[in-house]
Design an enzyme around this catalytic site. Structure first.
Site, short mmCIF file in Angstrom:
data_model
loop_
_atom_site.label_atom_id
_atom_site.label_comp_id
_atom_site.label_asym_id
_atom_site.label_seq_id
_atom_site.Cartn_x
_atom_site.Cartn_y
_atom_site.Cartn_z
N CYS A 174 38.31 47.77 40.06
CA CYS A 174 37.64 47.77 38.61
C CYS A 174 36.79 48.90 38.27
CB CYS A 174 36.90 46.57 38.18
SG CYS A 174 35.35 46.16 38.90
N ARG B 219 39.10 45.28 35.02
CA ARG B 219 38.34 46.60 34.80
C ARG B 219 37.48 46.88 33.86
NH1 ARG B 219 39.27 51.03 35.97
NH2 ARG B 219 40.43 52.95 35.30
N CYS C 83 31.27 48.33 40.93
CA CYS C 83 30.02 49.24 41.87
C CYS C 83 29.79 50.50 41.65
CB CYS C 83 30.49 48.50 43.33
SG CYS C 83 32.58 48.87 43.74
N THR D 51 43.59 51.60 23.64
CA THR D 51 44.67 51.46 24.04
C THR D 51 45.55 52.78 22.49
OG1 THR D 51 45.61 50.01 24.46
CG2 THR D 51 47.94 50.72 24.31
N CYS E 99 39.46 44.37 47.30
CA CYS E 99 38.81 45.12 45.63
C CYS E 99 40.03 45.74 44.52
CB CYS E 99 38.89 47.16 46.32
SG CYS E 99 38.44 47.91 44.56
N SER F 216 43.97 44.96 30.40
CA SER F 216 43.73 44.86 29.35
C SER F 216 43.79 43.16 28.56
CB SER F 216 44.76 46.36 28.44
OG SER F 216 43.23 46.70 27.61
N CYS G 95 30.86 41.86 41.37
CA CYS G 95 31.63 42.59 42.08
C CYS G 95 33.11 41.54 41.22
CB CYS G 95 31.78 42.64 43.30
SG CYS G 95 34.16 42.69 43.83
#
Ligand SMILES: Cc1cc2nc3c(=O)[nH]c(=O)nc-3n(C[C@H](O)[C@H](O)[C@H](O)COP(=O)(O)OP(=O)(O)OC[C@H]3O[C@@H](n4cnc5c(N)ncnc54)[C@H](O)[C@@H]3O)c2cc1C
Ligand code: SF4
Lengths: 554, 250
Positions: A525, A309, A528, A345, A522, A61, A498
């Site tokens: 996030c 993310r 894809c 949040t 990976c 975040s 990616c």
């Protein structure tokens, strides 16, 4: 022992355990829901599943957070030692040109959404670790390293969650340490998986929850944490930018926050409804650091963490129906993020709390659906906040960044969010790419290894753990479709969007192109799963505990 | 027979360790910690001995701060019957650890100590050997196979270029190498049960053992950053570079 309906073909015997409520995802939404449930009724059996190896391990975040919801949840958070230690002290919003920058003046008047006075710069990972400890003090059972792999549906009603199998090899055979997932029965399941949650996706499709909503639209946030010399550190300094290096049709921008012990959180969000398949969000993020408005902040520092993310940007118009028989959606997997504020949040916390109230009421009734959730939301500040912000994000897609910004100013100042119209999100993010040969190529600078980096050295700082000998968790439903569409039309956009270098378009000896998938890289996030033009790529949760291990500070 | 399994709390093996800004050591503040992987293997071996009926009880012991309790709970979730924490905030060297373990062995009287060959944080590879010497017990180090039979243990040891098989009379100390086994996962119900298993805390100070360090850390630094690679265009250029730049060819 019973079988989950989906296991029939595999004939896996599964052990069972029963709780009142099972929560999938230990982010702010899930943990707030857990705490609130036990506050309301300390006898409830509440369990939280988290796919990361510990709470916080998968959290990425900013984060500048509004403390409002936290104060409602735990009014004594200060005494309990919540890691909110850096109040916002100085704030800038910049419109960037290639070399210059124009500050937006009188920010709090022009863009009240961006006013951060009274807010704190935090590591959301650390805040979640602390929330996890608080939840345990309230008697919540937290199980990190366990994924929610499937919804357990009986007679049309979600009756629990099946956890992921452990110890299956690449070909699907059981290894010596094989441990089948369990059925965790629950009277209510709270989904709190964050943006593009996999079980949430299943629930939304299975119960057709998106029928009366716009498509969800997402952004990809890529972030670095730097440690900088003490003399350059300005605790509480907050800077956002828009404009360069993105073109006028691509929504996004950079953020930079000074916080904690000599730490700087720097990141870049690119809306995934971008149209140029040559665009690389990773490289946009890297090159923005070279801009004179950002570069000095990194001077003499070293990069210590890297991660990425997706975030849900659709807001009000994209909220699906939030309840289904046996469960509810909360936080980012429902889409409660407030995009003009770039804050999700406080809304995740609040939606978790409201969901808990509705769920604990449903537990006392015979109704399998927590029906009061919607109504309770509509009566809360969360609803009005999202309603007032609803036109800002779509205005940028409609009119571009400059006019969008102008519109946003008018919408906020003149109409105060109460304009008598609602702008729509016409497309899903997978529908927006134009063919590669019609789009301008983008020439990104080579990384210098001190300020800017490549993907490999970046992912190294995500502390990935991923046992290679497990089924590949990223699947092409139809490999031939990749050649036809992704490669032929869009020149393999996944190898650029990616952020972890998972996808590589390679050529076999016979000249045939294929997509190489380095699944062990990976960082979860979910881009894809969102952006693939034909939704041919399917992200499934890998073995529990796999993926990044973001340390404290992320 | 009772098996004692010492387990250490270390920075998780997936985390890239980072030297603290002041150069005093490796950053552990807010970093994920877990059980030393070699100790997991040693514990798995002990659990298998119990499952085969060679052992009746598996006791995990950790020496370290209060937070090492988490590592002991993991050990019990994997299957250890109970746990002992020797609590201390001091920095410990292998000699001190071995002495404290010796005190625990004298109290618990196990028939076997099954431990990791080394901890992945300081890579000392000494504690098992020192402990065996202190106790005057036989030792089977770098074990890749353990067969317990009638008061003795046949241990296959991984050595340079092959395997050495030794027979030890119990009680003995065994240290586990990577190939000994694949440790099991802790299941959800076992994690729950582990919360109720007994965990005893003993203050290290109360054991009357001299744990003062014998070594002084002079400095801690990160390995030099790897330089970016270059793509050579021809074999000649490669040979040339190997001669003039890498200086590996005459
Ligand atoms: C780059 C970036 C910058 C941001 N900046 C800010 C900011 O400055 N201020 C602000 O307020 N907000 C900010 N946000 C948004 C904010 O982080 C999110 O809105 C918020 O984290 C959403 O909370 P959540 O609990 O819904 O989901 P998440 O925080 O995503 O948590 C979901 C959790 O569920 C786990 N999970 C997912 N699926 C499963 C499964 N199947 N089984 C088990 N576990 C699962 C995940 O591992 C994760 O731990 C930012 C987001 C990003 C990406
Ligand atoms: S493979 Fe998909 S989910 Fe994983 S890092 Fe790449 S884009 Fe993100």
């Amino acid at each position: 022992m019973t079988q989950s309906p989906n296991d029939a073909q595999n004939a896996v015997e599964r052990e069972e355990m029963a709780f009142d409520v099972v929560i999938v995802g230990g982010g702010p939404a899930g943990l707030a829901a857990a705490i609130r449930l036990r506050q309301k009724n300390p006898t409830l059996g509440v369990c939280v599943l988290e796919k990361g190896s510990e709470i916080g391990a998968h959290i990425v975040s900013g984060a500048v957070i509004e403390p409002k919801a936290l104060t409602e949840l735990l009014p004594d958070w200060k005494e309990r030692g919540a890691p909110l230690n850096t109040p916002v002290s100085e704030e800038k919003l910049l419109y960037l040109t290639k070399q210059g920058s124009i500050p937006v003046p009188a920010l709090h008047l022009l863009m009240p959404q961006m006013d951060n006075r009274g807010n704190y710069v935090v590591s959301l990972g650390d805040l979640c670790r602390w929330l996890g400890q608080q939840a345990e003090l309230f008697g919540v059972e937290i199980y990190p390293g366990f994924t929610g792999a499937q919804l357990h549906i009986e007679d049309g009603c979600v009756c629990g969650v099946v956890t992921g199998d452990m110890g299956v090899d690449r070909d699907g055979n059981h290894k010596s340490e094989f441990m089948p997932g369990m059925i965790l029965r629950a009277r209510q399941v709270i989904l709190a998986e964050g943006a593009r949650g996999s079980l949430s996706h299943d629930a939304i499709n299975h119960y057709k929850l998106r029928e009366n909503a716009d498509p969800q639209t997402y952004g990809l946030g890529i972030k670095e944490v730097w440690e900088i010399p003490k003399e350059n550190h300005r605790p509480g300094f907050v800077q956002h930018s828009f404009g360069w290096p993105l073109d006028n049709h691509t929504y996004g921008g950079a953020f930079l926050y000074h916080f904690g012990e000599n730490l700087v959180s720097y990141g870049f969000v690119t809306a995934l409804d971008y149209s140029n398949p040559w665009l690389s969000p990773f490289e946009e993020m890297q090159r923005t650091k070279q801009h004179p408005a950002f570069r000095p902040h990194f001077e003499g520092g070293r990069r210590i963490i890297y991660g990425a993310r997706a975030l849900s940007e659709g807001g009000f118009q994209s909220l699906p129906k939030l309840t289904f028989p046996g469960g509810v959606l909360t936080g980012d997997c429902a889409g409660f993020l407030n995009m003009p504020k770039i804050k999700g949040t406080h809304t995740a916390l609040k939606s978790g709390m409201i969901a808990a109230d509705a769920v604990s009421e449903a537990l006392r009734s015979t109704n399998p659906e927590a029906q009061t959730y919607q109504e309770r939301l509509q009566n809360s500040w969360l609803w009005s906040e999202l309603y007032e912000a609803r036109n800002i994000r779509p205005s940028f897609s409609k009119w571009g960044m400059q006019l969008g910004a102008l519109y946003s100013g008018i919408d906020s100042m003149v109409f105060r969010g109460k304009a008598p119209w609602t702008l729509r999100h016409p497309h899903a993010d997978n529908q927006t790419l134009i063919p590669a040969k019609e789009a301008p190529k983008i020439d990104y600078p080579k990384p210098d290894g001190t300020l800017t980096f490549d993907r490999t050295s970046s992912v190294y700082l995500s502390n990935l753990s991923h046992d290679d000998n497990q089924p590949v968790h990223l699947k092409l439903r139809d490999p031939a479709l990749w050649n036809e569409v992704n490669e032929a039309r869009f020149s393999s956009p996944e190898s650029r969007y990616c952020p972890a270098g998972v996808y590589e378009a390679n050529t076999r000896d016979n000249g045939e192109k294929y997509l190489q998938i380095n699944a062990q890289n990976c960082v979860h996030c979910k881009s894809c799963d969102i952006k693939d033009p034909t939704q041919n790529i399917r992200w499934c949760p890998p073995e529990g505990g796999s993926g990044p291990n973001y340390p404290s500070g992320m | 027979m009772k098996v004692l399994v010492p387990v250490k709390r270390v920075v998780d093996y997936n985390i890239k360790p980072r030297v603290a800004a002041d150069g005093s050591g490796v950053e552990t503040q807010g970093v994920k910690m877990s059980m030393n992987p070699f100790d997991e293997i040693a514990l798995e071996e002990a659990l298998r001995l119990r499952e085969k009926g060679h052992a009746q009880e598996v006791v995990a012991v950790s020496i370290g701060p209060q937070a090492a309790q988490d590592t002991l709970r993991t050990a019990m979730a994997m299957g250890a019957d109970r746990a002992i924490l020797i609590r201390t905030d001091a920095e410990l060297e292998p000699l001190a650890v071995a002495k404290l373990l010796q005190a625990v062995v004298e109290r618990e009287q196990p028939g076997l100590v099954s431990m990791g060959k080394q901890a992945i944080d300081d890579d000392m590879n000494a504690t098992g050997q020192i402990l065996a010497a202190k106790l005057g017990w036989p030792q089977g180090t770098f074990a890749s196979e353990v067969i317990v039979d009638n008061g003795s243990a046949i241990v296959s040891r991984e050595i340079d270029g092959g395997v050495e098989v030794v027979s030890l009379t119990l009680p003995a100390v065994i240290t586990a190498d990577l190939r000994l086994n694949e440790p099991r996962y802790a299941s959800l119900p076992n994690i729950m049960k582990a919360r109720k298993k007994p965990l005893e805390t003993i203050e290290a100070d109360s054991l009357d053992v001299d744990i003062a360090p014998r070594l002084k850390v002079v400095s801690v630094s990160e390995p030099p950053a790897r330089e970016a690679g270059v793509i050579v265009k021809s074999v000649e250029e490669l040979v040339n570079k190997l001669k003039t730049e890498a200086k590996v060819l005459p």
